[in-house]
Design a protein around this motif. Structure first.
Motif, PDB file in Angstrom:
ATOM      1  N   GLU A  34      36.350  41.646  37.436  1.00  0.00           N
ATOM      2  CA  GLU A  34      37.137  40.729  38.226  1.00  0.00           C
ATOM      3  C   GLU A  34      36.302  39.344  38.336  1.00  0.00           C
ATOM      4  O   GLU A  34      36.921  38.195  38.111  1.00  0.00           O
ATOM      5  N   SER A  46      41.156  44.019  33.954  1.00  0.00           N
ATOM      6  CA  SER A  46      41.552  45.466  34.205  1.00  0.00           C
ATOM      7  C   SER A  46      40.284  46.446  34.120  1.00  0.00           C
ATOM      8  O   SER A  46      39.605  46.364  33.204  1.00  0.00           O
ATOM      9  N   SER A  52      44.430  50.508  35.270  1.00  0.00           N
ATOM     10  CA  SER A  52      45.614  50.206  36.062  1.00  0.00           C
ATOM     11  C   SER A  52      45.606  48.799  37.015  1.00  0.00           C
ATOM     12  O   SER A  52      46.529  48.268  37.180  1.00  0.00           O
ATOM     13  N   GLN A  53      44.238  48.782  37.572  1.00  0.00           N
ATOM     14  CA  GLN A  53      44.018  47.589  38.294  1.00  0.00           C
ATOM     15  C   GLN A  53      42.800  46.917  37.913  1.00  0.00           C
ATOM     16  O   GLN A  53      42.061  47.202  37.157  1.00  0.00           O
ATOM     17  N   SER A  54      42.869  45.588  38.774  1.00  0.00           N
ATOM     18  CA  SER A  54      41.740  44.526  38.585  1.00  0.00           C
ATOM     19  C   SER A  54      40.572  45.364  39.024  1.00  0.00           C
ATOM     20  O   SER A  54      40.444  45.939  40.291  1.00  0.00           O
ATOM     21  N   HIS A  59      37.343  48.267  44.193  1.00  0.00           N
ATOM     22  CA  HIS A  59      37.905  49.110  43.076  1.00  0.00           C
ATOM     23  C   HIS A  59      36.945  50.224  42.291  1.00  0.00           C
ATOM     24  O   HIS A  59      37.099  51.346  42.260  1.00  0.00           O
ATOM     25  N   CYS A  64      38.971  53.432  42.637  1.00  0.00           N
ATOM     26  CA  CYS A  64      39.495  53.638  41.285  1.00  0.00           C
ATOM     27  C   CYS A  64      39.611  55.070  41.248  1.00  0.00           C
ATOM     28  O   CYS A  64      39.017  56.087  41.823  1.00  0.00           O
ATOM     29  N   SER A  84      42.803  50.159  51.936  1.00  0.00           N
ATOM     30  CA  SER A  84      43.229  49.890  50.589  1.00  0.00           C
ATOM     31  C   SER A  84      43.408  48.460  50.654  1.00  0.00           C
ATOM     32  O   SER A  84      43.460  47.900  49.445  1.00  0.00           O
TER      33      SER A  84
END
Length: 232
Positions: A34, A46, A52-54, A59, A64, A84
Protein backbone atom coordinates in the motif's frame (compact mmCIF):
# COMPACT_ATOMS: atom_id res chain seq x y z
CA UNK A 1 0.73 8.54 20.12
CA UNK A 2 1.10 9.50 23.76
CA UNK A 3 4.35 9.84 25.67
CA UNK A 4 3.18 7.06 28.02
CA UNK A 5 2.68 4.69 25.10
CA UNK A 6 6.16 5.20 23.67
CA UNK A 7 7.63 4.91 27.14
CA UNK A 8 6.16 1.40 27.34
CA UNK A 9 7.52 0.47 23.93
CA UNK A 10 11.06 1.76 24.56
CA UNK A 11 11.16 0.06 27.97
CA UNK A 12 10.09 -3.31 26.55
CA UNK A 13 12.69 -6.02 27.16
CA UNK A 14 13.19 -6.87 23.50
CA UNK A 15 16.14 -6.31 21.12
CA UNK A 16 16.56 -2.78 19.79
CA UNK A 17 15.76 -3.90 16.24
CA UNK A 18 12.28 -4.99 17.38
CA UNK A 19 11.66 -1.63 19.10
CA UNK A 20 12.73 0.14 15.91
CA UNK A 21 10.48 -2.13 13.85
CA UNK A 22 7.55 -1.34 16.20
CA UNK A 23 8.17 2.38 15.82
CA UNK A 24 8.15 2.08 12.01
CA UNK A 25 5.05 -0.12 12.03
CA UNK A 26 3.12 2.26 14.30
CA UNK A 27 4.26 5.22 12.18
CA UNK A 28 3.09 3.48 8.97
CA UNK A 29 6.67 3.60 7.70
CA UNK A 30 7.10 -0.04 6.67
CA UNK A 31 7.42 -0.68 2.91
CA UNK A 32 4.07 -2.42 2.51
CA UNK A 33 2.50 -2.73 -0.92
CA UNK A 34 0.00 0.00 0.00
CA UNK A 35 2.79 2.43 0.91
CA UNK A 36 4.83 1.48 -2.15
CA UNK A 37 1.84 2.13 -4.42
CA UNK A 38 1.30 5.56 -2.84
CA UNK A 39 4.91 6.36 -3.73
CA UNK A 40 4.23 5.13 -7.29
CA UNK A 41 6.81 2.33 -6.97
CA UNK A 42 4.31 -0.44 -7.77
CA UNK A 43 0.96 -0.36 -9.58
CA UNK A 44 -1.15 -2.61 -7.31
CA UNK A 45 -1.43 -2.77 -3.54
CA UNK A 46 -3.29 -6.08 -3.20
CA UNK A 47 -1.89 -8.57 -0.68
CA UNK A 48 0.06 -11.37 -2.34
CA UNK A 49 -0.94 -13.84 0.38
CA UNK A 50 -4.73 -13.51 0.60
CA UNK A 51 -5.24 -11.72 -2.77
CA UNK A 52 -8.22 -9.84 -1.35
CA UNK A 53 -7.25 -6.60 0.37
CA UNK A 54 -4.81 -3.75 0.12
CA UNK A 55 -1.66 -4.65 2.02
CA UNK A 56 -1.40 -2.01 4.74
CA UNK A 57 0.76 -2.41 7.85
CA UNK A 58 -2.34 -3.44 9.81
CA UNK A 59 -3.28 -6.02 7.17
CA UNK A 60 0.24 -7.42 6.74
CA UNK A 61 0.85 -7.93 10.47
CA UNK A 62 -2.60 -8.69 11.87
CA UNK A 63 -5.64 -8.78 9.61
CA UNK A 64 -4.51 -10.94 6.67
CA UNK A 65 -6.49 -14.19 6.64
CA UNK A 66 -3.29 -16.13 5.98
CA UNK A 67 -1.80 -15.24 9.40
CA UNK A 68 -4.80 -14.88 11.71
CA UNK A 69 -4.27 -18.38 13.10
CA UNK A 70 -0.82 -17.34 14.33
CA UNK A 71 -2.38 -14.86 16.76
CA UNK A 72 -5.19 -17.00 18.10
CA UNK A 73 -3.37 -18.90 20.87
CA UNK A 74 -2.08 -15.85 22.74
CA UNK A 75 -4.16 -12.96 21.42
CA UNK A 76 -7.52 -14.53 20.75
CA UNK A 77 -8.94 -12.15 23.38
CA UNK A 78 -8.62 -9.21 20.95
CA UNK A 79 -11.98 -8.36 19.36
CA UNK A 80 -11.21 -8.33 15.64
CA UNK A 81 -14.45 -6.58 14.74
CA UNK A 82 -13.60 -3.62 16.97
CA UNK A 83 -10.05 -3.37 15.61
CA UNK A 84 -10.92 -3.91 11.94
CA UNK A 85 -11.36 -0.18 11.21
CA UNK A 86 -8.29 0.96 13.10
CA UNK A 87 -4.58 1.10 12.42
CA UNK A 88 -1.69 -0.98 13.67
CA UNK A 89 -0.83 1.69 16.20
CA UNK A 90 -4.37 1.48 17.61
CA UNK A 91 -3.93 -2.27 17.90
CA UNK A 92 -0.62 -1.94 19.77
CA UNK A 93 -2.19 0.61 22.13
CA UNK A 94 -4.91 -1.97 22.85
CA UNK A 95 -2.27 -4.63 23.58
CA UNK A 96 -0.54 -2.30 26.07
CA UNK A 97 -3.63 -2.62 28.26
CA UNK A 98 -2.09 -5.99 29.13
CA UNK A 99 1.56 -4.88 29.54
CA UNK A 100 2.82 -8.42 30.13
CA UNK A 101 1.86 -9.32 26.53
CA UNK A 102 3.38 -6.34 24.71
CA UNK A 103 6.84 -7.89 24.31
CA UNK A 104 5.48 -11.13 22.87
CA UNK A 105 3.10 -9.27 20.55
CA UNK A 106 5.72 -7.06 18.92
CA UNK A 107 8.18 -9.98 18.70
CA UNK A 108 5.64 -12.16 16.86
CA UNK A 109 4.86 -9.20 14.57
CA UNK A 110 8.58 -8.83 13.80
CA UNK A 111 8.88 -12.56 13.01
CA UNK A 112 5.86 -12.33 10.68
CA UNK A 113 7.31 -9.32 8.87
CA UNK A 114 10.69 -11.04 8.48
CA UNK A 115 8.94 -14.13 7.17
CA UNK A 116 6.97 -12.12 4.59
CA UNK A 117 10.16 -10.51 3.33
CA UNK A 118 11.85 -13.89 2.92
CA UNK A 119 8.87 -15.25 1.01
CA UNK A 120 8.85 -12.17 -1.21
CA UNK A 121 12.53 -12.71 -2.01
CA UNK A 122 11.88 -16.43 -2.56
CA UNK A 123 14.24 -17.32 0.30
CA UNK A 124 13.78 -20.16 2.77
CA UNK A 125 11.37 -18.91 5.44
CA UNK A 126 10.36 -20.13 8.88
CA UNK A 127 7.23 -22.33 8.65
CA UNK A 128 4.24 -20.32 9.81
CA UNK A 129 3.25 -22.92 12.40
CA UNK A 130 6.60 -22.33 14.16
CA UNK A 131 6.42 -18.53 14.32
CA UNK A 132 4.95 -18.30 17.84
CA UNK A 133 7.23 -21.01 19.22
CA UNK A 134 10.35 -19.36 17.79
CA UNK A 135 9.23 -15.89 18.92
CA UNK A 136 8.78 -17.13 22.48
CA UNK A 137 12.13 -18.93 22.44
CA UNK A 138 13.80 -15.80 21.03
CA UNK A 139 12.36 -13.75 23.90
CA UNK A 140 13.45 -16.27 26.53
CA UNK A 141 17.01 -16.31 25.19
CA UNK A 142 17.09 -12.51 25.09
CA UNK A 143 15.64 -12.04 28.56
CA UNK A 144 17.47 -14.77 30.43
CA UNK A 145 19.90 -13.33 33.00
CA UNK A 146 23.58 -13.33 32.15
CA UNK A 147 25.73 -14.86 34.89
CA UNK A 148 28.66 -12.54 35.56
CA UNK A 149 31.49 -12.83 38.05
CA UNK A 150 32.47 -9.95 40.31
CA UNK A 151 35.03 -7.74 38.58
CA UNK A 152 38.08 -8.77 40.65
CA UNK A 153 37.28 -12.47 40.45
CA UNK A 154 36.65 -12.22 36.73
CA UNK A 155 40.00 -10.56 36.15
CA UNK A 156 41.79 -13.15 38.29
CA UNK A 157 40.30 -16.03 36.30
CA UNK A 158 40.66 -14.39 32.90
CA UNK A 159 42.18 -16.66 30.27
CA UNK A 160 44.37 -15.00 27.66
CA UNK A 161 44.86 -16.49 24.21
CA UNK A 162 48.36 -17.80 23.55
CA UNK A 163 49.83 -19.09 20.30
CA UNK A 164 50.60 -22.85 20.10
CA UNK A 165 54.04 -24.41 20.48
CA UNK A 166 56.61 -24.25 17.68
CA UNK A 167 55.50 -26.05 14.48
CA UNK A 168 52.03 -26.55 15.96
CA UNK A 169 48.61 -25.15 15.16
CA UNK A 170 45.76 -23.97 17.35
CA UNK A 171 42.10 -24.12 16.34
CA UNK A 172 39.44 -21.93 17.95
CA UNK A 173 35.78 -22.15 17.00
CA UNK A 174 32.39 -20.91 18.09
CA UNK A 175 28.78 -21.53 17.08
CA UNK A 176 25.78 -19.21 17.23
CA UNK A 177 22.03 -19.77 17.06
CA UNK A 178 20.32 -17.50 14.49
CA UNK A 179 16.79 -18.16 15.75
CA UNK A 180 15.08 -15.48 13.66
CA UNK A 181 16.37 -17.21 10.52
CA UNK A 182 15.98 -20.82 11.66
CA UNK A 183 19.72 -21.27 11.13
CA UNK A 184 22.95 -21.72 13.06
CA UNK A 185 26.41 -20.43 12.22
CA UNK A 186 29.92 -21.75 12.81
CA UNK A 187 33.17 -19.79 12.67
CA UNK A 188 36.67 -21.32 12.83
CA UNK A 189 40.10 -19.69 13.17
CA UNK A 190 43.33 -21.72 12.79
CA UNK A 191 46.63 -20.08 13.79
CA UNK A 192 50.28 -21.17 13.62
CA UNK A 193 52.92 -20.82 16.35
CA UNK A 194 53.52 -17.15 15.39
CA UNK A 195 49.87 -16.31 15.88
CA UNK A 196 49.26 -15.90 12.15
CA UNK A 197 45.84 -16.93 10.83
CA UNK A 198 46.23 -19.64 8.21
CA UNK A 199 42.53 -20.48 7.76
CA UNK A 200 39.23 -18.96 8.88
CA UNK A 201 36.28 -20.86 7.38
CA UNK A 202 32.65 -20.25 8.33
CA UNK A 203 29.46 -22.14 7.60
CA UNK A 204 25.69 -21.87 8.05
CA UNK A 205 23.35 -24.84 8.47
CA UNK A 206 19.79 -25.57 9.69
CA UNK A 207 19.32 -24.73 13.35
CA UNK A 208 19.81 -27.77 15.64
CA UNK A 209 17.34 -28.42 18.49
CA UNK A 210 19.59 -27.12 21.29
CA UNK A 211 22.82 -25.25 22.08
CA UNK A 212 24.43 -28.51 23.24
CA UNK A 213 23.65 -30.11 19.87
CA UNK A 214 25.16 -27.06 18.16
CA UNK A 215 28.38 -27.37 20.18
CA UNK A 216 28.67 -31.08 19.35
CA UNK A 217 27.98 -30.44 15.67
CA UNK A 218 30.50 -27.57 15.63
CA UNK A 219 33.24 -29.71 17.20
CA UNK A 220 32.59 -32.47 14.65
CA UNK A 221 32.72 -30.04 11.70
CA UNK A 222 36.00 -28.58 12.98
CA UNK A 223 37.57 -32.04 13.40
CA UNK A 224 36.60 -32.97 9.84
CA UNK A 225 37.94 -29.69 8.44
CA UNK A 226 41.27 -29.97 10.29
CA UNK A 227 41.69 -33.53 9.00
CA UNK A 228 40.85 -32.50 5.42
CA UNK A 229 43.47 -29.74 5.33
CA UNK A 230 46.10 -32.07 6.74
CA UNK A 231 46.72 -30.46 10.13
CA UNK A 232 47.43 -33.56 12.20
Amino acid sequence: MTHAFWKQVWRADVPGKIKHFTWKACSNALPTRENLMQRKIIAKSSCQQCKSQSKSVFHALWDCASIQQVWESDFGWVDRQKTSTGSFQNLVELITQKPCQLELFITIAWFLWSRRNKLRLKEEALPQNRVVFEAKRYLILHQQPVNTLPKKQSQANETKWKPPDFNSFKTNFDGAMLSDRGEAGLGVVICNHEGEIIAAPSEKFPQPPSVICLEILAARCVAIFVHEVGLH
